[in-house]
Design a protein around this motif. Structure first.
Motif, PDB file in Angstrom:
ATOM      1  N   UNK A 121       0.609  -1.216  -0.013  1.00  0.00           N
ATOM      2  CA  UNK A 121      -0.062   0.057   0.003  1.00  0.00           C
ATOM      3  C   UNK A 121       0.771   1.134  -0.080  1.00  0.00           C
ATOM      4  N   UNK A 122       2.252   1.159   0.619  1.00  0.00           N
ATOM      5  CA  UNK A 122       2.912   2.206   0.740  1.00  0.00           C
ATOM      6  C   UNK A 122       3.612   2.677  -0.652  1.00  0.00           C
ATOM      7  N   UNK A 123       3.765   1.599  -1.568  1.00  0.00           N
ATOM      8  CA  UNK A 123       4.783   1.670  -2.601  1.00  0.00           C
ATOM      9  C   UNK A 123       3.665   2.312  -3.742  1.00  0.00           C
ATOM     10  N   UNK A 124       4.250   3.120  -4.864  1.00  0.00           N
ATOM     11  CA  UNK A 124       3.619   3.794  -5.824  1.00  0.00           C
ATOM     12  C   UNK A 124       3.106   2.898  -6.786  1.00  0.00           C
ATOM     13  N   UNK A 125       2.502   1.678  -6.477  1.00  0.00           N
ATOM     14  CA  UNK A 125       2.234   0.720  -7.500  1.00  0.00           C
ATOM     15  C   UNK A 125       0.540   0.680  -7.487  1.00  0.00           C
ATOM     16  N   UNK A 126       0.044   0.407  -8.483  1.00  0.00           N
ATOM     17  CA  UNK A 126       0.774  -0.066  -9.869  1.00  0.00           C
ATOM     18  C   UNK A 126       1.253   1.138 -10.905  1.00  0.00           C
ATOM     19  N   UNK A 127       0.619   2.349 -10.551  1.00  0.00           N
ATOM     20  CA  UNK A 127       1.095   3.335 -11.526  1.00  0.00           C
ATOM     21  C   UNK A 127       2.325   3.598 -11.669  1.00  0.00           C
ATOM     22  N   UNK A 128       3.289   3.295 -10.843  1.00  0.00           N
ATOM     23  CA  UNK A 128       4.772   3.534 -11.084  1.00  0.00           C
ATOM     24  C   UNK A 128       5.482   2.263 -11.117  1.00  0.00           C
ATOM     25  N   UNK A 129       5.000   1.353 -11.443  1.00  0.00           N
ATOM     26  CA  UNK A 129       5.615  -0.170 -11.730  1.00  0.00           C
ATOM     27  C   UNK A 129       6.779  -0.168 -12.512  1.00  0.00           C
ATOM     28  N   UNK A 130       6.568   0.507 -13.722  1.00  0.00           N
ATOM     29  CA  UNK A 130       7.728   0.594 -14.573  1.00  0.00           C
ATOM     30  C   UNK A 130       8.886   1.371 -13.794  1.00  0.00           C
ATOM     31  N   UNK A 131       8.769   2.361 -13.260  1.00  0.00           N
ATOM     32  CA  UNK A 131       9.935   3.035 -12.610  1.00  0.00           C
ATOM     33  C   UNK A 131      10.648   2.191 -11.398  1.00  0.00           C
ATOM     34  N   UNK A 132       9.700   1.508 -10.568  1.00  0.00           N
ATOM     35  CA  UNK A 132      10.116   0.816  -9.569  1.00  0.00           C
ATOM     36  C   UNK A 132      10.928  -0.807 -10.533  1.00  0.00           C
ATOM     37  N   UNK A 133      10.465  -1.085 -11.357  1.00  0.00           N
ATOM     38  CA  UNK A 133      11.274  -2.160 -12.210  1.00  0.00           C
ATOM     39  C   UNK A 133      12.477  -1.521 -12.613  1.00  0.00           C
ATOM     40  N   UNK A 134      12.659  -0.508 -13.426  1.00  0.00           N
ATOM     41  CA  UNK A 134      13.803   0.016 -13.766  1.00  0.00           C
ATOM     42  C   UNK A 134      14.710   0.116 -12.683  1.00  0.00           C
ATOM     43  N   UNK A 135      14.266   0.623 -11.471  1.00  0.00           N
ATOM     44  CA  UNK A 135      15.200   0.616 -10.382  1.00  0.00           C
ATOM     45  C   UNK A 135      15.804  -0.837  -9.683  1.00  0.00           C
ATOM     46  N   UNK A 136      14.999  -1.527  -9.680  1.00  0.00           N
ATOM     47  CA  UNK A 136      15.228  -2.688  -9.394  1.00  0.00           C
ATOM     48  C   UNK A 136      16.198  -3.452 -10.451  1.00  0.00           C
ATOM     49  N   UNK A 137      16.156  -3.514 -11.658  1.00  0.00           N
ATOM     50  CA  UNK A 137      16.851  -3.939 -12.612  1.00  0.00           C
ATOM     51  C   UNK A 137      18.395  -3.036 -12.657  1.00  0.00           C
ATOM     52  N   UNK A 138      18.397  -1.854 -12.312  1.00  0.00           N
ATOM     53  CA  UNK A 138      19.562  -0.972 -12.462  1.00  0.00           C
ATOM     54  C   UNK A 138      20.379  -1.546 -11.059  1.00  0.00           C
ATOM     55  N   UNK A 139      19.618  -1.840  -9.832  1.00  0.00           N
ATOM     56  CA  UNK A 139      20.433  -2.247  -8.738  1.00  0.00           C
ATOM     57  C   UNK A 139      21.039  -3.545  -9.030  1.00  0.00           C
ATOM     58  N   UNK A 140      20.118  -4.561  -9.613  1.00  0.00           N
ATOM     59  CA  UNK A 140      20.886  -5.685 -10.036  1.00  0.00           C
ATOM     60  C   UNK A 140      22.199  -5.714 -11.065  1.00  0.00           C
ATOM     61  N   UNK A 141      21.916  -4.717 -12.092  1.00  0.00           N
ATOM     62  CA  UNK A 141      22.958  -4.505 -12.981  1.00  0.00           C
ATOM     63  C   UNK A 141      24.366  -3.952 -12.146  1.00  0.00           C
ATOM     64  N   UNK A 142      24.138  -3.133 -11.247  1.00  0.00           N
ATOM     65  CA  UNK A 142      25.255  -2.613 -10.299  1.00  0.00           C
ATOM     66  C   UNK A 142      25.733  -3.702  -9.461  1.00  0.00           C
TER      67      UNK A 142
END
Length: 148
Positions: free
Chosen positions: A6-27
């Motif tokens: 409920x505190x996360x900006x989902x589903x409206x910002x799921x794309x941004x959250x996914x981008x951030x998670x993928x960038x974290x994995x890459x790093x």
């Protein structure tokens, strides 16, 4: 009490959250050194070569389960009045890592991709350590994302 989901900006910002998670994995993959780092980096490159977009698809497919696994830690953080959920993640790193790896264990066991399952099983013994090493980045991501 408000849930993590409920505190996360989902589903409206799921794309941004996914981008951030993928960038974290890459790093995190790029940080790996030595023979184990080489193994992780190679496996990561193979996965991305076999199926472009696989990392993002995997994160998207696992995100809700990961959030469910983090919920008890979030509830404890709120109950304790912690100012930062990220701090709770760092303080309970071993437990958090175990909870997250259990999510991927369950998913891997149900996989029909034999090559990926074989690779996962080969890397699984070091998974807890790799996840723990990534938790400071996850903690920062969670603190930036919650209520953003």
């Amino acid at each position: 009490m408000t849930t993590l989901l409920e505190r996360l900006p989902l589903p409206q910002e799921r794309t941004r959250v996914l981008d951030d998670c993928c960038a974290l994995i890459d790093r995190e993959v790029k940080k790996k050194k030595g023979l184990k780092g080489l193994a992780v980096g190679t496996a990561y490159k193979i996965l991305k070569a076999i199926k472009p977009g696989a990392v993002r698809d995997a994160v998207d497919g696992l995100l809700d389960d990961f959030l469910a696994a983090l919920e008890r830690f979030h509830a404890d953080s709120l109950a304790a009045g912690d100012a930062s959920f990220g701090q709770t993640i760092k303080q309970r790193a071993a437990e958090v890592a175990e909870a997250l790896v259990q999510v991927t264990d369950r998913r891997a066991e149900g996989s029909k991709h034999k090559a990926l399952l074989k690779m996962y099983r080969k890397l699984r013994p070091s998974a807890i350590n790799h996840v723990q090493e990534a938790l400071p980045g996850l903690a920062e991501l969670m603190d930036q994302t919650i209520d953003s």
